[in-house]
Design an enzyme around this catalytic site. Structure first.
Site: not given
Ligand code: SAM
Ligand code: DTB
Ligand code: SF4
Length: 320
Positions: A47, A51, A54, A91, A124, A184, A256
């Site tokens: 990506c 963030c 992530c 989802c 979702c 959501c 959730r």
């Molecule tokens: N790229 C899209 C976005 O950013 O909305 C969708 C995927 S993103 C991984 C979805 C959500 O996963 C993020 O907004 C965050 O709330 C959650 N998330 C990602 N990494 C995480 C982590 N290490 N611990 C907890 N929640 C995480």
């Molecule tokens: C949300 O709030 N939590 C989920 C889903 N929406 C997409 C994602 C959690 C991701 C946790 C870190 C990972 O699996 O990389």
């Molecule tokens: Fe990309 Fe992860 Fe940020 Fe979603 S949360 S925009 S997957 S870097």
């Protein structure tokens, strides 16, 4: 709701707070039902965004490899299994900054959604930023809810992400609402934010119009290689307080208990359900991180007398 009201609720003595939240929960929901959601990463890693939490950002060396978008056939295999295992919501997540109308990859996702929605689970998706045309197409393809988290307070957001803004997130949420999909939206705690930041995040969520249909509360899973890899775990009582406050402030939302359950005790999770959490991610994996196994969750549900929530009437599968 105003910030001061949320602060007052949050500061209520602990047992009074969770009893009140339980009362609100029982007024609006059938006791003991918890929604089971299966999460599938249909496009993992690579990506462009930064963030700080992530594992899928291409800016950090996290060991997560960039993969191609999964085929409809492969997604369907997982979706069928999820349905058989009792999930009522499916989802699909993509590690994209966002989606654009006409992009072949977006077209492919629309095709996948059309197929998955025939199975009768609530569909979702979480695909990053979009505007109204994309939102309308997703709705027409069968998406019930769009997940797009605000993640933290507006002030803390810019300390965690620099490649897009908090306002960008709100604009996507507005497009989703205009297209008539459920929103959501929730966040992550444990990213170095203060208690005030958590309540400011909740303030934003409570002022959405319409209210969010579901609110995922994630505890940061500190992913190796990300800037937040060293963050300390969230205190369970702080999490339960936030869940109880969310339940009281948003009585009709599914709250959730999302990422981070692998680091929570069964007792901690039980308290979170008591305080009003009524949805979980079910399955061994989240997107890239671990989730408690299906067997552990089945045992937990048996011991706490929790039962899976039935799906809401899904147009594609509904016989009524
Ligand atoms: N790229 C899209 C976005 O950013 O909305 C969708 C995927 S993103 C991984 C979805 C959500 O996963 C993020 O907004 C965050 O709330 C959650 N998330 C990602 N990494 C995480 C982590 N290490 N611990 C907890 N929640 C995480
Ligand atoms: C949300 O709030 N939590 C989920 C889903 N929406 C997409 C994602 C959690 C991701 C946790 C870190 C990972 O699996 O990389
Ligand atoms: Fe990309 Fe992860 Fe940020 Fe979603 S949360 S925009 S997957 S870097």
């Amino acid at each position: 709701m105003q910030l001061s009201e949320l602060q007052e609720i949050y500061a209520t003595p602990f047992f009074e707070l969770i009893s009140r939240a339980r009362g609100v929960y029982l007024e609006h929901w059938t006791g003991n039902e918890v929604q089971l959601c299966t999460l599938l990463s249909i496009k993992t890693g690579g990506c462009s965004e930064d963030c700080g939490y992530c594992a899928q950002s291409s800016r950090y060396s996290t060991g997560v490899k960039a993969e191609r978008l999964m085929s409809t056939e492969d997604v369907m295999e997982v979706a069928r299994r999820a349905h058989e295992n009792g999930s009522t919501r499916f989802c699909m997540g993509a590690a994209w900054k966002g989606v654009r109308e006409g992009d072949p990859r977006f077209e492919q996702v629309l095709g996948t959604i059309r197929e998955v929605s025939k199975l009768g689970m609530e569909v979702c998706v979480t695909l990053g930023q979009l505007s109204e045309p994309e939102a309308r197409q997703l709705k027409a393809a069968g998406v019930k809810a769009y997940n797009h988290n605000i993640d933290t307070s507006p002030e803390h957001y810019e300390k965690v992400v620099s490649t897009h803004t908090f306002d960008d997130r709100l604009n996507t949420i507005r497009a989703v609402q205009s297209a008539g999909m459920d929103v959501c939206c929730g966040g992550i705690i444990g990213m170095g934010e203060t208690e005030l930041d958590r309540l400011k995040m909740l303030e934003v969520l409570t002022n959405f119009d319409p209210s969010p249909e579901s609110v995922p509360i994630n505890c940061l899973m500190p992913m190796p290689g990300t800037p937040l890899e060293q963050q300390a775990p969230v205190d369970i009582f702080e999490l339960v307080r936030l869940i109880a406050t969310t339940r009281i402030a948003l009585p009709k939302a599914k709250v959730r208990l999302s990422a981070g359950r692998t680091r929570m005790s069964r007792e901690g999770q039980a308290l979170a359900f008591f305080a009003g959490a009524n949805s979980i991610f079910y399955g061994d994996k989240l997107l890239t991180a671990q989730n408690p196994g299906v067997d552990a969750d089945r045992d937990l549900f048996r011991e706490l007398d929790l039962v899976p929530q039935k799906p809401e009437c899904a147009p594609a599968a509904c016989g009524c």
